[in-house]
Design a protein around this motif. Sequence first.
Motif, PDB file in Angstrom:
ATOM      1  N   SER A   1      37.678  34.693  52.971  1.00 13.44           N
ATOM      2  CA  SER A   1      36.525  34.239  52.193  1.00 13.44           C
ATOM      3  C   SER A   1      35.677  35.416  51.737  1.00 13.44           C
ATOM      4  O   SER A   1      35.203  35.437  50.591  1.00 13.44           O
ATOM      5  CB  SER A   1      35.667  33.274  53.007  1.00 13.44           C
ATOM      6  OG  SER A   1      36.349  32.070  53.217  1.00 13.44           O
TER       7      SER A   1
ATOM      8  N   ILE B   1      35.131  36.134  47.787  1.00 10.81           N
ATOM      9  CA  ILE B   1      33.781  36.152  47.227  1.00 10.81           C
ATOM     10  C   ILE B   1      33.514  37.492  46.540  1.00 10.81           C
ATOM     11  O   ILE B   1      32.980  37.529  45.425  1.00 10.81           O
ATOM     12  CB  ILE B   1      32.724  35.849  48.312  1.00 10.81           C
ATOM     13  CG1 ILE B   1      32.853  34.396  48.767  1.00 10.81           C
ATOM     14  CG2 ILE B   1      31.311  36.135  47.803  1.00 10.81           C
ATOM     15  CD1 ILE B   1      32.083  34.065  50.035  1.00 10.81           C
TER      16      ILE B   1
ATOM     17  N   TRP C   1      43.793  32.296  44.679  1.00  8.83           N
ATOM     18  CA  TRP C   1      42.996  31.323  45.420  1.00  8.83           C
ATOM     19  C   TRP C   1      43.752  30.032  45.675  1.00  8.83           C
ATOM     20  O   TRP C   1      43.674  29.455  46.754  1.00  8.83           O
ATOM     21  CB  TRP C   1      41.698  31.024  44.683  1.00  8.83           C
ATOM     22  CG  TRP C   1      40.677  32.104  44.798  1.00  8.83           C
ATOM     23  CD1 TRP C   1      40.800  33.293  45.465  1.00  8.83           C
ATOM     24  CD2 TRP C   1      39.388  32.112  44.216  1.00  8.83           C
ATOM     25  NE1 TRP C   1      39.650  34.033  45.328  1.00  8.83           N
ATOM     26  CE2 TRP C   1      38.769  33.332  44.567  1.00  8.83           C
ATOM     27  CE3 TRP C   1      38.684  31.221  43.425  1.00  8.83           C
ATOM     28  CZ2 TRP C   1      37.488  33.674  44.169  1.00  8.83           C
ATOM     29  CZ3 TRP C   1      37.410  31.561  43.024  1.00  8.83           C
ATOM     30  CH2 TRP C   1      36.821  32.773  43.399  1.00  8.83           C
TER      31      TRP C   1
ATOM     32  N   ASN D   1      33.818  25.147  56.641  1.00  8.42           N
ATOM     33  CA  ASN D   1      32.846  24.859  55.583  1.00  8.42           C
ATOM     34  C   ASN D   1      31.495  25.498  55.876  1.00  8.42           C
ATOM     35  O   ASN D   1      30.833  25.995  54.960  1.00  8.42           O
ATOM     36  CB  ASN D   1      32.691  23.352  55.382  1.00  8.42           C
ATOM     37  CG  ASN D   1      33.884  22.749  54.693  1.00  8.42           C
ATOM     38  OD1 ASN D   1      34.651  23.433  54.025  1.00  8.42           O
ATOM     39  ND2 ASN D   1      34.066  21.451  54.860  1.00  8.42           N
TER      40      ASN D   1
ATOM     41  N   ALA E   1      31.949  29.223  55.184  1.00 10.89           N
ATOM     42  CA  ALA E   1      32.042  29.451  53.738  1.00 10.89           C
ATOM     43  C   ALA E   1      30.670  29.327  53.073  1.00 10.89           C
ATOM     44  O   ALA E   1      30.330  30.127  52.189  1.00 10.89           O
ATOM     45  CB  ALA E   1      33.033  28.476  53.112  1.00 10.89           C
ATOM     46  N   SER E   2      29.876  28.365  53.504  1.00  6.31           N
ATOM     47  CA  SER E   2      28.531  28.183  52.934  1.00  6.31           C
ATOM     48  C   SER E   2      27.638  29.379  53.244  1.00  6.31           C
ATOM     49  O   SER E   2      26.916  29.871  52.370  1.00  6.31           O
ATOM     50  CB  SER E   2      27.896  26.903  53.470  1.00  6.31           C
ATOM     51  OG  SER E   2      28.625  25.782  53.060  1.00  6.31           O
TER      52      SER E   2
ATOM     53  N   SER F   1      28.820  32.393  51.239  1.00  5.93           N
ATOM     54  CA  SER F   1      28.500  32.247  49.815  1.00  5.93           C
ATOM     55  C   SER F   1      27.053  32.622  49.511  1.00  5.93           C
ATOM     56  O   SER F   1      26.730  32.999  48.388  1.00  5.93           O
ATOM     57  CB  SER F   1      28.748  30.802  49.359  1.00  5.93           C
ATOM     58  OG  SER F   1      30.120  30.524  49.381  1.00  5.93           O
TER      59      SER F   1
END
Length: 164
Positions: free
Chosen positions: A16, A20, A108, A136, A139-140, A143
């Motif tokens: 990730s 990103i 991806w 999740n 990842a949040s 991000s």
Amino acid sequence: MSTNIRKMLIMNFVSSIIFIYIGIFVNLYIWQANTSIFEISWFNMVMFLGWGFSFVLGAKLLYHRTIRLLLALSAFGGTAAFVMLTFLTLENRILWIALIGFPVGLMWGFYTVAQNLSVSFSGKGTEIASFFAANNLIASILSMVIPIISASLSAGSGMKARLS
């Protein structure tokens, strides 16, 4: 969570971060040339078309191949994008952007299908739900944090994006 699921979570964490940074770098690279929102939108649209294509193709490939092949195809997509970004120059900028965006999307998409199916094959019951909940959340957080870190590093090193 089992050891295998934890290892996949760590692999997703690292992947990730890479994905990103690639998204930030390529979008910024395209933006700096012409400061065109159309070009950024075009790149992202082609990238997501590549993602969808490779996700469907990856799911079909798994009937006859292994997850390792999908991870190799993912790595190939990322490598192809950066090789083209470095060495390919075309007069038609829209075509050039599409040729960069599609392999990023392939990278991806193949990775995502490999990751999702690996967890499905390896996990048991609530372990799958725990994995995706943790993934999740990670990842949040990434991000939000990675762009802030990237901007801080860019500002600290004197690199500034043209924002006109």
